[in-house]
Enzyme design. Structure first.
Site, PDB file in Angstrom:
ATOM      1  N   ASP A   1       9.405  28.369   2.604  1.00  4.66           N
ATOM      2  CA  ASP A   1      10.792  28.466   2.422  1.00  4.66           C
ATOM      3  C   ASP A   1      11.410  27.228   2.941  1.00  4.66           C
ATOM      4  O   ASP A   1      11.322  26.818   4.417  1.00  4.66           O
ATOM      5  CB  ASP A   1      11.266  29.867   3.380  1.00  4.66           C
ATOM      6  CG  ASP A   1      12.862  29.995   3.289  1.00  4.66           C
ATOM      7  OD1 ASP A   1      13.446  30.321   2.493  1.00  4.66           O
ATOM      8  OD2 ASP A   1      13.304  29.822   4.456  1.00  4.66           O
TER       9      ASP A   1
ATOM     10  N   GLU B   1      10.524  27.859  -3.354  1.00  5.44           N
ATOM     11  CA  GLU B   1      11.779  28.399  -4.261  1.00  5.44           C
ATOM     12  C   GLU B   1      12.456  27.180  -4.992  1.00  5.44           C
ATOM     13  O   GLU B   1      12.664  26.303  -4.647  1.00  5.44           O
ATOM     14  CB  GLU B   1      12.922  29.259  -3.269  1.00  5.44           C
ATOM     15  CG  GLU B   1      13.877  29.897  -3.783  1.00  5.44           C
ATOM     16  CD  GLU B   1      14.829  30.632  -2.979  1.00  5.44           C
ATOM     17  OE1 GLU B   1      15.837  31.372  -3.293  1.00  5.44           O
ATOM     18  OE2 GLU B   1      14.758  30.086  -1.830  1.00  5.44           O
TER      19      GLU B   1
ATOM     20  N   ASP C   1      13.342  33.667   7.786  1.00  5.02           N
ATOM     21  CA  ASP C   1      12.802  32.615   7.161  1.00  5.02           C
ATOM     22  C   ASP C   1      11.324  32.691   7.006  1.00  5.02           C
ATOM     23  O   ASP C   1      10.648  32.758   5.820  1.00  5.02           O
ATOM     24  CB  ASP C   1      12.854  30.945   7.776  1.00  5.02           C
ATOM     25  CG  ASP C   1      14.232  30.660   7.709  1.00  5.02           C
ATOM     26  OD1 ASP C   1      15.134  31.054   6.587  1.00  5.02           O
ATOM     27  OD2 ASP C   1      14.672  29.831   8.520  1.00  5.02           O
TER      28      ASP C   1
END
Length: 411
Positions: free
Chosen positions: A193, A277, A357
Site C-alpha cells: 500500500d 494498487e 494502511d
C-alpha cells in the site's frame, strides 16, 4: 529481455563540440521531416513515406548549400532521428484510432535547441565499439571516456548519448540479457500500500518511511531559484544560474531513483509475488497533494517492481484502483462506510481493530492472489467505489481513489 544500462561519460572539449554538432544535425533532420509531412497534409498531398522522407531531408539535402553540413556527422544519427519521428507518428495514429491504450498521444512537435535534454542514437550500423581500454568509440566523435560502474552483460545493440539539463553526458546501452537471472523460489508474497507519510506499507506490517527528497532540498532550491530570478535574461550569469538549478534538481532525482532501486530490488528478491494498487497518479497530480505525490515517485517505483519481477522470475500484479482496500475488513470481508484521511485506525463491527494502511496492504495481497489464481476469469473483486467527496480529488464525482495519499503518523 532487453534492458538499458546507463553510464556517465566525460567527453573532451573537442568531443563536446562534435556531440553538439551531432545534436544539432539530428534536430534539424527531425524538424525538416516533420515540416515536410505537415506541408503535404496542408496541401492535401499523400502521406510522405519513410523512404521518400529520408531521401528528401537527408540524401538530397546534403547536396544543397543550406544543408551541406549534414555530412559532418554520422549518417546513422540522422537516420535514427527520422526513425524517432516515424515512431512518434505511429504512436499518434494508433492513439487516435484506439489501437493504443492509455492517455491520448499528441502529434509530433518541433524540437528546439533550448530543450533541456539532447540525445542522439548510434546503432550497430554505425560501428560504435567499446575498446579494450574502456573507452567508447563513436563515429566522427572519437574515443570517449566512460565511467564503468558495472560490466555489460552482453554485446549492446545500440547506444544513446544523452546530455541533460545539468550539462552531464551519459551513454545508454541497449542490451539483451543472455544469462538466466531467475532467483530461487521463495514462499512469501506481499501486498504493498503506497502512501506519503509512509512511502510503502507491506502486508506483513513493515512500514517504509518516505524520504521526501524534494522537501528536504526545498530550501536550497528556493535559494537557487531566487538567484536565477535576479539574473538578466540572456546574460552569461543567468546561464550559469540555470545550470546550478538543474544540477540541484538532478541530485534530487538521482537520490530518489537510487533509493527506489534498492527498495524495489529488496522487495522482489524477498518475495515470490508482489501486488500493488494501480493508483491514478496523473489524477492525484491535479490535487493539492500534487507536490508530495510527484516527490514520492510512485509510478517510477511500480515500473521498477514490474520489470525486476519479470527479470528475476517473480510474479507482479496490479490491483484495480477502485478496489475498496481501505474500507474492507481483512478478517470478515465487510465493506464499511467511507473513512476520511485523518482516521488512521478503525474498528469493524466484527470486532477487528485495523491499522488503515496495513489492512489495505493485506486486502491488496488477497485481491492480487485472487486475480492470479482465478483461471476462469470470473470477476472476484467488488464493484467500483467512487472516492469520498471530502477527500482530495479532482472533482467531487471523480472515480479516482486517493485513500492512501496521506499514509499514517510515525509511531
Amino acid at each position: 529481455m532487453q534492458l538499458r544500462y546507463n553510464y556517465r561519460v566525460y567527453p573532451t572539449s573537442g568531443q563536446r563540440a562534435s556531440l553538439a554538432r551531432a545534436f544539432g544535425c539530428a534536430r534539424v533532420v527531425f524538424n525538416d521531416g516533420l515540416r515536410a509531412r505537415q506541408a503535404a497534409r496542408e496541401n492535401n498531398l499523400p502521406y510522405v513515406s519513410d523512404g521518400e522522407l529520408s531521401k528528401q531531408v537527408i540524401t538530397e539535402a546534403k547536396k544543397t548549400p543550406e544543408r551541406a553540413w549534414l555530412g559532418e556527422v554520422s549518417s546513422v544519427v540522422l537516420q535514427q532521428a527520422l526513425a524517432d519521428l516515424n515512431v512518434a507518428y505511429r504512436n499518434f495514429f494508433a492513439s487516435i484510432s484506439g489501437k493504443r491504450k492509455g492517455r491520448r498521444v499528441a502529434p509530433p512537435r518541433f524540437r528546439s535547441r533550448k530543450d533541456n535534454r539532447q540525445a542522439i542514437r548510434f546503432t550497430r550500423n554505425s560501428r560504435f565499439a567499446v575498446l579494450d581500454d574502456g573507452r567508447l568509440r563513436l563515429p566522427k566523435v572519437g574515443d570517449v571516456e566512460v565511467r564503468w560502474s558495472r560490466s555489460l552483460p552482453s554485446e549492446p545493440s545500440s547506444v544513446t548519448i544523452v546530455k541533460d539539463a545539468a550539462g552531464r553526458y551519459f551513454a545508454s546501452f541497449v542490451v539483451t540479457t543472455t544469462e538466466d537471472e531467475t532467483l530461487p523460489p521463495v514462499e512469501s508474497e506481499v501486498g504493498i500500500d503506497l502512501g506519503l507519510t509512509h512511502f510503502a506499507v507491506l502486508s506483513d506490517g513493515t512500514k517504509v518511511a518516505a524520504p521526501k527528497f524534494l522537501r528536504r532540498a526545498a530550501r536550497k532550491l528556493r535559494r537557487l531559484q531566487k538567484s536565477l530570478a535576479r539574473k538578466a535574461k540572456g546574460s552569461h550569469n543567468r546561464t550559469k544560474a540555470v545550470v546550478k538549478v538543474a544540477k540541484a534538481h538532478a541530485r534530487v532525482a538521482d537520490s530518489r531513483r537510487d533509493w527506489q532501486h534498492k527498495l524495489s530490488t529488496r522487495i522482489v528478491r524477498d518475495n515470490q509475488a508482489v501486488y500493488v494498487e494501480d493508483l491514478c497518479v496523473v489524477g492525484l497530480g491535479r490535487t493539492r497533494l500534487a507536490k508530495s505525490v510527484y516527490d514520492a515517485g510512485w509510478a517510477q517505483f511500480m515500473q521498477m517492481l514490474e520489470y525486476k519481477a519479470a527479470l528475476y522470475g517473480r510474479t507482479f500484479g496490479r490491483v484495480d484502483r477502485f478496489f475498496p482496500s481501505t474500507r474492507m475488513c481483512s478478517d470478515c470481508g465487510r465493506i464499511n462506510d467511507k473513512i476520511v484521511l485523518n482516521v488512521r485506525t478503525w474498528d469493524c463491527p466484527c470486532g477487528s481493530h485495523h491499522d488503515r494502511d496495513v489492512n489495505a496492504a493485506i486486502n491488496i495481497l488477497a485481491a492480487g492472489r485472487a486475480g492470479r489464481l482465478n483461471d476462469r476469469g470470473v470477476h472476484v473483486r467488488p464493484a467500483s467505489v467512487p472516492a469520498a467527496r471530502d477527500e482530495a480529488v479532482i472533482h467531487p464525482d471523480a472515480a479516482c481513489s486517493t485513500r492512501s495519499v496521506e499514509g499514517i503518523s510515525v509511531l
